[in-house]
Design a protein around this motif. Structure first.
Motif, mmCIF file in Angstrom:
data_model
loop_
_atom_site.group_PDB
_atom_site.id
_atom_site.type_symbol
_atom_site.label_atom_id
_atom_site.label_comp_id
_atom_site.label_asym_id
_atom_site.label_seq_id
_atom_site.Cartn_x
_atom_site.Cartn_y
_atom_site.Cartn_z
ATOM 1 N N TRP A 107 9.740 15.478 16.877
ATOM 2 C CA TRP A 107 9.977 13.735 15.082
ATOM 3 C C TRP A 107 10.391 13.335 14.715
ATOM 4 C CZ3 TRP A 107 11.854 19.003 11.940
ATOM 5 C CH2 TRP A 107 10.584 19.807 11.438
ATOM 6 N N ALA A 108 11.602 12.862 15.598
ATOM 7 C CA ALA A 108 12.476 11.544 15.774
ATOM 8 C C ALA A 108 11.523 10.924 16.851
ATOM 9 C CB ALA A 108 13.849 12.228 16.399
ATOM 10 N N PHE A 116 25.631 11.298 17.571
ATOM 11 C CA PHE A 116 25.095 12.236 17.626
ATOM 12 C C PHE A 116 25.355 13.232 17.742
ATOM 13 C CE2 PHE A 116 22.803 8.159 20.451
ATOM 14 C CZ PHE A 116 21.563 9.094 20.017
ATOM 15 N N SER A 117 26.527 13.555 17.154
ATOM 16 C CA SER A 117 26.715 15.085 16.942
ATOM 17 C C SER A 117 26.546 15.182 15.591
ATOM 18 C CB SER A 117 28.498 14.786 17.382
ATOM 19 O OG SER A 117 28.829 15.989 16.738
ATOM 20 N N ALA A 118 26.737 13.951 15.166
ATOM 21 C CA ALA A 118 26.475 13.886 13.124
ATOM 22 C C ALA A 118 24.922 14.054 12.665
ATOM 23 C CB ALA A 118 26.652 13.038 12.295
ATOM 24 N N LEU A 119 24.234 14.194 14.361
ATOM 25 C CA LEU A 119 22.492 13.587 13.715
ATOM 26 C C LEU A 119 22.148 15.403 14.585
ATOM 27 C CD1 LEU A 119 21.155 10.298 14.472
ATOM 28 C CD2 LEU A 119 21.062 11.447 12.487
ATOM 29 N N LEU A 120 22.447 15.662 15.607
ATOM 30 C CA LEU A 120 22.147 17.189 15.958
ATOM 31 C C LEU A 120 22.491 17.917 15.185
ATOM 32 C CD1 LEU A 120 22.183 15.638 20.128
ATOM 33 C CD2 LEU A 120 20.317 15.372 18.214
ATOM 34 N N ASN A 180 18.249 -0.440 15.726
ATOM 35 C CA ASN A 180 18.196 0.912 16.034
ATOM 36 C C ASN A 180 18.216 1.797 16.667
ATOM 37 O OD1 ASN A 180 15.847 3.304 15.506
ATOM 38 N ND2 ASN A 180 14.377 2.036 14.270
ATOM 39 N N ALA A 181 19.137 2.921 16.333
ATOM 40 C CA ALA A 181 19.978 4.163 17.042
ATOM 41 C C ALA A 181 18.157 4.723 17.695
ATOM 42 C CB ALA A 181 19.729 5.238 16.930
ATOM 43 N N ARG A 182 17.184 4.639 16.889
ATOM 44 C CA ARG A 182 15.870 5.562 17.520
ATOM 45 C C ARG A 182 15.145 4.804 18.894
ATOM 46 N NH1 ARG A 182 10.987 6.440 16.750
ATOM 47 N NH2 ARG A 182 10.654 4.873 15.206
ATOM 48 N N THR A 183 15.160 3.380 18.472
ATOM 49 C CA THR A 183 14.922 2.763 19.501
ATOM 50 C C THR A 183 15.503 1.895 20.784
ATOM 51 O OG1 THR A 183 14.493 0.935 18.442
ATOM 52 C CG2 THR A 183 12.950 1.760 18.053
ATOM 53 N N HIS A 218 16.352 8.013 26.821
ATOM 54 C CA HIS A 218 15.960 7.317 25.361
ATOM 55 C C HIS A 218 16.682 8.313 24.378
ATOM 56 C CE1 HIS A 218 13.403 4.707 27.381
ATOM 57 N NE2 HIS A 218 13.438 5.137 27.831
ATOM 58 N N PHE A 219 16.660 8.141 23.310
ATOM 59 C CA PHE A 219 16.859 8.796 22.315
ATOM 60 C C PHE A 219 16.819 10.147 22.392
ATOM 61 C CE2 PHE A 219 16.862 10.535 18.436
ATOM 62 C CZ PHE A 219 18.198 9.781 17.311
#
Length: 192
Positions: free
Chosen positions: A21-22, A95-99, A129-132, A171-172
């Motif tokens: 999804w991300a 990443f700890s927060a997002l995952l 942008n963190a995702r890219t 990659h992200f």
């Protein structure tokens, strides 16, 4: 070997599907889905918040450390419906927060610093942008929490950093919860 399954309020999803999804959706929608199966219509990626900069008094969302006092890449999350971003003194904390399985707030935007342009010892600005972004895991350079995920805007800058300081370029979607483990970060903090 089976893929781990994470439980969220809306259904059972594998980590691979959540990370998919991300990658497949715009940042706001992708991270909202990644952030705990929240209502993906709540984040409007067309109106994603612009990155903010921090000052000497800005503290980390997770541990209260002052961002300006520590080296290495910083990060920020803009949650939907929240006027101000939350800052992290290290990308591992982002990443700890997002995952985190318990993350339920919809993410409107997430940013990291481009360490190809920012000064490692006193990083300011250069938000991407963190995702890219591309990340170097396992380098000899440490951030505020010890080993970090160095963030870069380009493949060339990430590869150059990895050649000089070790590590591998990711990659992200390749960042796993195990890479975002915060236990032991204090062992590397000599300023505590």
């Amino acid at each position: 070997m089976t893929t781990p399954t994470y439980r969220c309020a809306c259904a059972r999803h594998t980590r691979r599907r959540l990370l998919g999804w991300a990658l497949a959706a715009p940042l706001g929608m992708g991270l909202a889905g990644l952030a705990g199966c929240s209502d993906r219509t709540g984040a409007d990626s067309a109106h994603a918040a612009a990155p903010a900069d921090f000052d000497r008094a800005t503290s980390c969302e997770l541990d209260g450390m002052l961002l300006a006092d520590y080296p290495g890449p910083k990060a920020q999350i803009h949650y939907a419906g929240q006027a101000q971003p939350v800052f992290f003194c290290d990308t591992v904390e982002l990443f700890s927060a997002l995952l985190a399985g318990e993350q339920v707030r919809a993410v409107a935007a997430a940013y990291v610093q481009d360490m190809g342009l920012a000064d490692w010892d006193v990083p300011r600005g250069h938000w991407i942008n963190a995702r890219t972004a591309l990340y170097v895991s396992g380098s000899r350079r440490h951030g505020s929490m010890g080993p970090t995920l160095a963030s870069f805007a380009t493949q060339e800058a990430a590869a150059k950093f990895a050649a000089e300081h070790g590590g591998r370029v990711l990659h992200f979607a390749e960042i796993t919860p195990e890479m975002a483990d915060l236990s032991g970060g204090a062992l590397h903090d000599t300023r505590m």
